[in-house]
Design an enzyme around this catalytic site. Structure first.
Site, PDB file in Angstrom:
ATOM      1  N   GLY A 136       0.840  -1.186   0.000  1.00 19.71           N
ATOM      2  CA  GLY A 136       0.000   0.000   0.000  1.00 19.71           C
ATOM      3  C   GLY A 136       0.875   1.236   0.000  1.00 19.71           C
ATOM      4  O   GLY A 136       2.063   1.177   0.332  1.00 19.71           O
ATOM      5  N   ASN A 287       1.235   5.808   6.035  1.00 17.66           N
ATOM      6  CA  ASN A 287       0.739   4.656   5.276  1.00 17.66           C
ATOM      7  C   ASN A 287      -0.793   4.701   5.258  1.00 17.66           C
ATOM      8  O   ASN A 287      -1.412   5.536   5.930  1.00 17.66           O
ATOM      9  CB  ASN A 287       1.270   3.363   5.904  1.00 17.66           C
ATOM     10  CG  ASN A 287       0.600   3.047   7.223  1.00 17.66           C
ATOM     11  OD1 ASN A 287       0.312   3.933   8.020  1.00 17.66           O
ATOM     12  ND2 ASN A 287       0.352   1.779   7.480  1.00 17.66           N
ATOM     13  N   CYS A 289      -3.330   3.185   6.620  1.00 16.41           N
ATOM     14  CA  CYS A 289      -4.144   3.171   7.856  1.00 16.41           C
ATOM     15  C   CYS A 289      -3.698   4.172   8.896  1.00 16.41           C
ATOM     16  O   CYS A 289      -4.341   4.310   9.958  1.00 16.41           O
ATOM     17  CB  CYS A 289      -4.125   1.774   8.438  1.00 16.41           C
ATOM     18  SG  CYS A 289      -5.031   0.577   7.437  1.00 16.41           S
ATOM     19  N   GLU A 291      -0.969   4.354  10.907  1.00 14.53           N
ATOM     20  CA  GLU A 291      -0.146   4.026  12.065  1.00 14.53           C
ATOM     21  C   GLU A 291       1.341   4.206  11.832  1.00 14.53           C
ATOM     22  O   GLU A 291       2.132   4.122  12.774  1.00 14.53           O
ATOM     23  CB  GLU A 291      -0.412   2.578  12.522  1.00 14.53           C
ATOM     24  CG  GLU A 291       0.162   1.494  11.623  1.00 14.53           C
ATOM     25  CD  GLU A 291      -0.778   1.109  10.503  1.00 14.53           C
ATOM     26  OE1 GLU A 291      -0.521   0.092   9.838  1.00 14.53           O
ATOM     27  OE2 GLU A 291      -1.779   1.823  10.291  1.00 14.53           O
ATOM     28  N   GLY A 455      -6.937  -6.196  11.433  1.00 13.13           N
ATOM     29  CA  GLY A 455      -8.261  -6.793  11.246  1.00 13.13           C
ATOM     30  C   GLY A 455      -8.237  -8.254  10.858  1.00 13.13           C
ATOM     31  O   GLY A 455      -8.833  -9.112  11.521  1.00 13.13           O
ATOM     32  N   THR A 456      -7.531  -8.583   9.762  1.00 16.12           N
ATOM     33  CA  THR A 456      -7.577  -9.948   9.256  1.00 16.12           C
ATOM     34  C   THR A 456      -6.747 -10.902  10.093  1.00 16.12           C
ATOM     35  O   THR A 456      -7.164 -12.038  10.342  1.00 16.12           O
ATOM     36  CB  THR A 456      -7.094  -9.975   7.791  1.00 16.12           C
ATOM     37  OG1 THR A 456      -7.831  -9.013   7.037  1.00 16.12           O
ATOM     38  CG2 THR A 456      -7.320 -11.340   7.187  1.00 16.12           C
ATOM     39  N   ILE A 457      -5.561 -10.475  10.547  1.00 21.95           N
ATOM     40  CA  ILE A 457      -4.766 -11.402  11.343  1.00 21.95           C
ATOM     41  C   ILE A 457      -5.411 -11.647  12.705  1.00 21.95           C
ATOM     42  O   ILE A 457      -5.195 -12.699  13.323  1.00 21.95           O
ATOM     43  CB  ILE A 457      -3.298 -10.936  11.498  1.00 21.95           C
ATOM     44  CG1 ILE A 457      -3.189  -9.597  12.216  1.00 21.95           C
ATOM     45  CG2 ILE A 457      -2.601 -10.884  10.159  1.00 21.95           C
ATOM     46  CD1 ILE A 457      -1.756  -9.215  12.556  1.00 21.95           C
TER      47      ILE A 457
END
Length: 787
Positions: A136, A287, A289, A291, A455-457
């Site tokens: 990203g 980046n 998101c 952070e 989120g996914t992890i």
């Protein structure tokens, strides 16, 4: 290397004691692993058979650069991956050890965009190459001159940064990132840029910049000007273009994010003042998101310690976080992540150099919400704030301690300067023994802590709460699409909830620590973010979910509290009419059944004789003739379930007409397919979205000041515009009046099934050639050829 350091590199920190009940892995976790992180070789003769195989693959890949101690560190890495104690970011999990030409870094901030056409498109190329490998990207678009500025040498006015953001957006739609994930982008703009108001309002258009997250770089000076009710000059390259009231700009930012959840706010001066390398670099973007605030070509290397797995004796008076086990995991994770820098691919050489010279890491946490619940602490309470500060302080000190020891073993990051580095605010806050280690040996990594959304992890880790967020819902139903096209409903439960039910049974009353996100006040969200931020040298990705009916002034106070409490940025989400409810209360099994029944395909409606409609004229620069898109709607009276009816207007059919017969075949096919979708009913907005993503290999064009990747994308935009008009109630819910019907007649508009009879004119391509007085003549355009 001294003896103590030598002993440290060989010691076995062990794994945390298992004092939690074992809970089975949910299907959602295995589904996520299978879809996103499982490695399958192209030939099918190798790959990951189990989640444990994936851990083995990652541990082996990241230990290869440890020389003769590779097998030792492979075992240590593997131990901490077990039971999801440490979760490397998704790019590492999916790419390490596969041999694929992908980057293991999740995100990048790209180079500074030059204010020239050639430089801008050089940056676009770099963005495409980075996204192709799965990264990203973040960009500061403040360096592009404002709209209307004079461009020397070409006698033209500049189109402004937003027009080029449209180009980036179109590129992102066409570049499929490594695996199955499309790229993500962050676009930021400084609060003094002359186009800042247009930037703030950009996403009020539903279909614009959909592949971007947007944030305003808010300076301390703007906050002071708001407090003083002062004027705020908008300037570029030393020239003031306009002046407005500072409070008007702040209110515009607040109103936009109140209405449609963007832009976010980044407190850029605070970020630069707190930067460990403030003497060396200037940060102007993050980046996607948020952070990781990064300098040009900076890379985002992420991993998360799963706090929920370190709670001993959960739901008991003696429940606590096992700090020894936590420190062991942090020490191993820092070493593992440092190795990623040496084994990863990089899309661009500039990105590799930036990563190697500073060796930035972003070690964060996940499962914080679950850990608090298991320790009996209510999210947002004073006790929870104190616990978070203690836990994050432990993590930060151990991460910096480990990095200093790694510097003694492998060397400090190449740009390390002790006198400058030791003065950074974060370094000054560390324990005295850690500061002494850094002074003695330097440090391996310039930055070490960051909290990603995970989120996914987190779903992979048996649905652990994500990042520093509270638990959103403890038990809900998720609809999963099967390979054969069918659907199945799965019950998904939060990790802490499963532990509690395993320990106390299905009927036990939940303790007070089980608080869900929608039961929290805005301030409870903010104070938790601020508590964690004290020990985070980068930043935190957190979304403060707010109720739809929150008052605007209360909403504004959330951002001011975030600034006053020391946060580096603030992102909120309030359900709204433009983006909908991205996060909604999880549904029960009965609600899921009702939704599935309501969503079932209905019988195709019969076409009435008369339909209301709208015709839209489209100009495509690559076509000589205009294109006319007509969308006809059906008006129905729908039973509202309470004995009353509601009149609604829905799209029913579409016609696309043009004098250019080159388009005839595909426009006919397109109208038939879209009309068939319209007539089946349901949510048809995906039609516009799919058309909007179509890329023309011959090149796109600017249409009405905005970049479109293809003519089909323009048609998709027309459909989107029409659907928006229906949603807003802008189109009448009645047919033509009797008087109008008398004038217009009641002839049905027949769907075109074949070209009308007649010969095609070679000039206008219309079937309007006739033979008149011995000459072939076009009754449409006047073309004539005697025969």
């Amino acid at each position: 290397m001294d003896t103590a350091l030598a002993d440290w590199t060989q010691s076995d920190h062990g794994t945390p004691p298992v004092t939690q009940p074992q809970v089975t892995l949910q299907k959602i976790s295995t589904d996520i692993w299978d879809m996103k992180y499982r490695f399958r070789s192209p030939s099918g003769d190798a790959g990951d058979g189990t989640i444990e195989d994936s851990w083995d693959r990652v541990a082996h890949a990241l230990s290869r650069c440890e020389g003769r101690k590779a097998s030792h560190w492979q075992g240590r890495f593997r131990d901490q991956l077990d039971d999801f104690r440490f979760l490397p970011a998704g790019r590492i999990l999916s790419g390490a050890g596969t041999g694929r030409n992908v980057t293991l870094f999740n995100c990048f901030v790209m180079g500074t965009i030059p204010d020239s056409l050639g430089g801008i498109f050089d940056m676009l190329k770099e963005a495409a190459l980075t996204m192709q490998q799965g990264g990203g990207i973040g960009y500061d678009f403040s360096t592009i001159r404002p709209k209307g500025s004079r461009v020397a040498g070409v006698d033209a006015d500049a189109s402004g940064p937003l027009s080029f953001m449209d180009v980036w957006d179109a590129m992102c739609r066409t570049i499929m990132s490594a695996g199955s994930r499309r790229g993500a982008m962050m676009g930021v703009m400084r609060d003094h840029h002359p186009d800042i108001l247009s930037f703030v309002e950009a996403k009020r258009d539903r279909d614009r910049l959909r592949n971007f997250n947007l944030s305003v770089l808010v300076s301390d000076a703007l906050i002071r000007a708001v407090d003083a009710d002062a004027d705020w000059p908008l300037h570029f390259d030393g020239k003031v273009h306009d002046t407005l009231r500072a409070r008007d700009l702040w209110d515009a930012i607040m109103k936009a994010t109140y209405d449609y959840a963007e832009p976010g706010v980044i407190f850029i001066d605070r970020i630069n003042a707190a930067n460990n390398l403030s003497w060396l670099e200037d940060i102007a973007a993050t980046n996607p998101c948020g952070e990781q605030p990064l300098p040009p070509y900076g890379a985002c290397l992420l991993g998360s310690v799963n706090l929920s797995r370190f709670v001993t004796d959960p739901f008991s008076p003696s429940a606590r976080l096992d700090t020894d086990g936590l420190k062991s995991c942090v020490a191993t994770a820092v070493r593992m992540m440092d190795n990623v820098i040496d084994v990863s691919n990089f899309p661009l050489e500039a990105q590799r150099k930036e990563a190697v010279n500073k060796r930035r890491l972003g070690l964060g946490v996940t499962g914080l919400g679950d850990a608090l619940v298991m320790c009996g602490l209510r999210y947002g309470s004073e006790a929870a704030v104190e616990a978070v500060e203690t836990w994050m302080g432990t993590i930060a000190n151990e991460a910096y301690r480990t990095s200093a020891r790694l510097a003694a073993e492998k060397g400090a990051f190449p740009l390390f300067e002790a006198d400058q580095y030791l003065q950074a605010p974060m370094i000054q806050a560390l324990d005295a023994d850690v500061r002494d280690l850094i002074a003695q040996h330097g440090i391996r990594n310039s930055h070490l802590t960051s909290i990603a959304p995970t989120g996914t992890i987190s779903l992979l880790a048996n649905n652990t709460s994500g990042g520093v967020e509270p638990v959103f819902g403890y038990s809900f139903v998720r609809t999963v699409r099967l390979p054969d096209g069918g659907q199945v409903d799965e019950t998904v439960e939060d990790y802490a909830y499963r532990v509690f039910r395993t320990m106390f049974g299905p009927d036990a009353e939940l303790p007070d620590s089980f608080v869900e996100a929608d039961a929290l006040t805005p301030r409870e969200h903010v104070v938790m973010q601020a508590a964690a931020q004290k020990w985070i040298d980068s930043s935190i990705s957190k979304t403060i979910n707010l109720p739809r009916d929150i008052a605007f002034e209360t909403f504004k106070n959330v951002y001011r509290q975030a600034y006053d409490l020391g946060c580096k940025g603030c992102t909120t989400y309030r359900p709204n009419d433009i983006t909908g409810s991205v996060l909604s209360k999880p549904e029960t099994a009965e609600q899921a059944k009702q939704r599935a029944t309501a969503a079932a395909p209905t019988a195709i409606a019969t076409r009435p004789v008369e339909l209301p409609g709208q015709t839209y004229k489209v100009r495509w620069p690559h076509s000589e003739h205009a294109i006319y898109v007509t969308i006809n709607d059906i008006i129905e009276d729908i039973d509202d379930g309470a004995g009353a009816t509601e009149r609604v207007r829905k799209p029913f059919e579409v016609f696309i007409n043009s004098k250019n017969m080159d388009h005839y075949a595909w426009t006919l096919a397109l109208t038939r397919m879209i009309s068939a979708v319209f007539r089946r009913g349901g949510d048809v907005r995906f039609v516009a979205e799919e058309l909007g993503a179509v890329f023309d290999p011959q090149g796109g064009a600017f249409v009405e000041g905005r970049y479109a990747p293809s003519l089909l994308a323009v048609i998709g935009g027309v459909i989107e515009r029409h659907l928006n008009a229906l949603d807003s109630g802008a189109l009448p819910l009645t047919l033509l009046s009797e008087q109008a019907r008398g004038r217009a007649g009641t002839a049905e508009i027949e769907e075109i099934a074949a070209p009308p009879p007649g010969l095609l004119c070679p000039k206008c391509h219309q079937p309007s050639l006739i033979k008149q007085e011995g000459c072939i003549t076009c009754s449409g355009c006047g073309y004539s050829k005697c025969g």
